[in-house]
Design a protein around this motif. Structure first.
Motif, PDB file in Angstrom:
ATOM      1  N   THR B   2      45.218  83.333  84.945  1.00  0.00           N
ATOM      2  CA  THR B   2      44.766  83.828  83.565  1.00  0.00           C
ATOM      3  C   THR B   2      45.980  84.684  82.692  1.00  0.00           C
ATOM      4  O   THR B   2      45.784  85.218  81.759  1.00  0.00           O
ATOM      5  CB  THR B   2      43.736  84.699  83.767  1.00  0.00           C
ATOM      6  OG1 THR B   2      43.952  85.882  84.763  1.00  0.00           O
ATOM      7  CG2 THR B   2      42.470  83.937  84.266  1.00  0.00           C
ATOM      8  N   GLY B  62      44.157  88.322  82.082  1.00  0.00           N
ATOM      9  CA  GLY B  62      42.636  88.406  82.185  1.00  0.00           C
ATOM     10  C   GLY B  62      41.910  88.534  81.032  1.00  0.00           C
ATOM     11  O   GLY B  62      42.270  87.864  79.992  1.00  0.00           O
ATOM     12  N   ASP B  63      41.221  89.598  80.815  1.00  0.00           N
ATOM     13  CA  ASP B  63      40.729  89.817  79.613  1.00  0.00           C
ATOM     14  C   ASP B  63      41.184  90.872  78.680  1.00  0.00           C
ATOM     15  O   ASP B  63      40.825  91.343  77.540  1.00  0.00           O
ATOM     16  CB  ASP B  63      39.104  90.223  79.737  1.00  0.00           C
ATOM     17  CG  ASP B  63      38.984  91.626  80.586  1.00  0.00           C
ATOM     18  OD1 ASP B  63      40.077  92.058  80.944  1.00  0.00           O
ATOM     19  OD2 ASP B  63      37.697  91.841  80.823  1.00  0.00           O
TER      20      ASP B  63
END
Lengths: 229, 229
Positions: B2, B62-63
């Motif tokens: 990611t 990631g986010d």
């Protein structure tokens, strides 16, 4: 007190002007270490402490003798680790060498040319002779010709400070929230110019001028204890 | 995986050249964090991640989305504190801002002028139009005139590196014994020049060249994975 700092001076012993000595004065004050200043003339340096050094600052700290402003800062950091740090870690210690490189290879040559006759004129005759001879050998031309080239440096000096202006967008000192030895390195160069030369290298309203004023205020206004030329 | 790094590129997607992206590639490698590179063209940047940024590098971790190479370094240091440090303390973090200021205000403008037509010529037509328009607005003259002024920069470029040469008398990296983010800042500028321009800005035998070669070797030769122009 056994802590003694030998500081370059001209005819007026109350106006020490060496950039490197100013770095050490601020370093000692930063560490909260009291010291006495012994003014010395250019031609007296080789006679100090039985020929201990060719350069100032020279610090006597008890039975220790240390010269060179960076070496003194390293010595103080190692010897007085419980006092406020001059480097704030290994990275700060390493990068202070780059700041030294920038100051000495960028600012010092320009200030040296701009202020060369001012420095000369503030020395005793015997030191004037030494200064003229050593600098004319270094530059390969008469002092007066070096001073003439310094006029161009006055025009370009402000542009040299752009790296500081960028840094000051993010933080008030090279050291971050507070000053470190890296600040004293650059301060020393500009304090040298402030004390010997009537040319004003920093303009009011410049963020570098604001930073320099903050440095003059540090440690009870130590930098301000000598007035501008 | 990611972790995705958006990296500026021209027609050849295998030759990302942005100095700022190179800083981040080395920062991620320094932390031992694997990442995928997504090449993007100048005119694609505003469309990335729903308009998240006007500049690259842009890192998706990631986010999390973070742009700006310095902010990414700060983010990585905070998020992955147990990995090798990028700053080696508060002083190193603060002084890296000065190194950034020096690199961006001293090296970048010169390289930008020297390499401006090289960069232009490596872009797709739509990006060439954007590049010409935005840079001609910034410089106030045609790209070709900027490139002409870059000839003078070729003459003076080596002298700009004197602060590095001074530092390299004492240590192999800006970070001291090993590299830190400050090294990647300066490396990024010179890697940009190396990848886009056939002008060689570093001479063999120069200590700066030796340092740059050491940087090219770091992290499995990541910098060398793209050949010189």
């Amino acid at each position: 007190m056994t802590r003694k700092l030998y500081a370059l001076s001209g005819t007026d012993k109350t106006r020490p002007f060496s950039p490197h000595v100013w770095k050490t004065k601020l370093s000692l004050a930063h560490k909260g270490l009291p010291f006495d200043v012994t003014p010395v003339a250019f031609t007296e340096i080789p006679k100090l402490e039985e020929g201990a050094t060719k350069i100032v600052p020279l610090l006597r700290d008890g039975d220790k003798l240390v010269s060179d402003s960076f070496d003194i800062a390293l010595y103080l950091e190692k010897t007085y680790p419980d006092r406020p740090t001059l480097f704030a870690g290994e990275g700060g210690r390493a990068m202070a060498r780059f700041v030294e490189g920038w100051s000495q290879m960028t600012l010092h040559p320009a200030i040296g040319r701009i202020a060369i006759m001012d420095i000369h004129d503030r020395l005793e005759p015997v030191d004037q002779a030494y200064f003229r001879s050593s600098r004319e050998q270094r530059f390969g031309r008469p002092l007066e010709a070096v001073a003439e080239s310094g006029r161009a440096d006055l025009e370009t000096f402000s542009a040299k400070l752009e790296p500081l202006r960028h840094m000051l967008k993010f933080q008030p000192f090279l050291g971050g929230d507070g000053p470190l030895f890296a600040d004293y390195i650059v301060f020393g160069a500009l304090q040298w110019a402030r004390i010997v030369s009537t040319h004003r290298l920093l303009a009011a309203g410049d963020v570098v001028s604001d930073w320099f004023e903050r440095c003059l205020d540090l440690h009870g206004g130590l930098g301000r204890s000598v007035t501008a030329a």
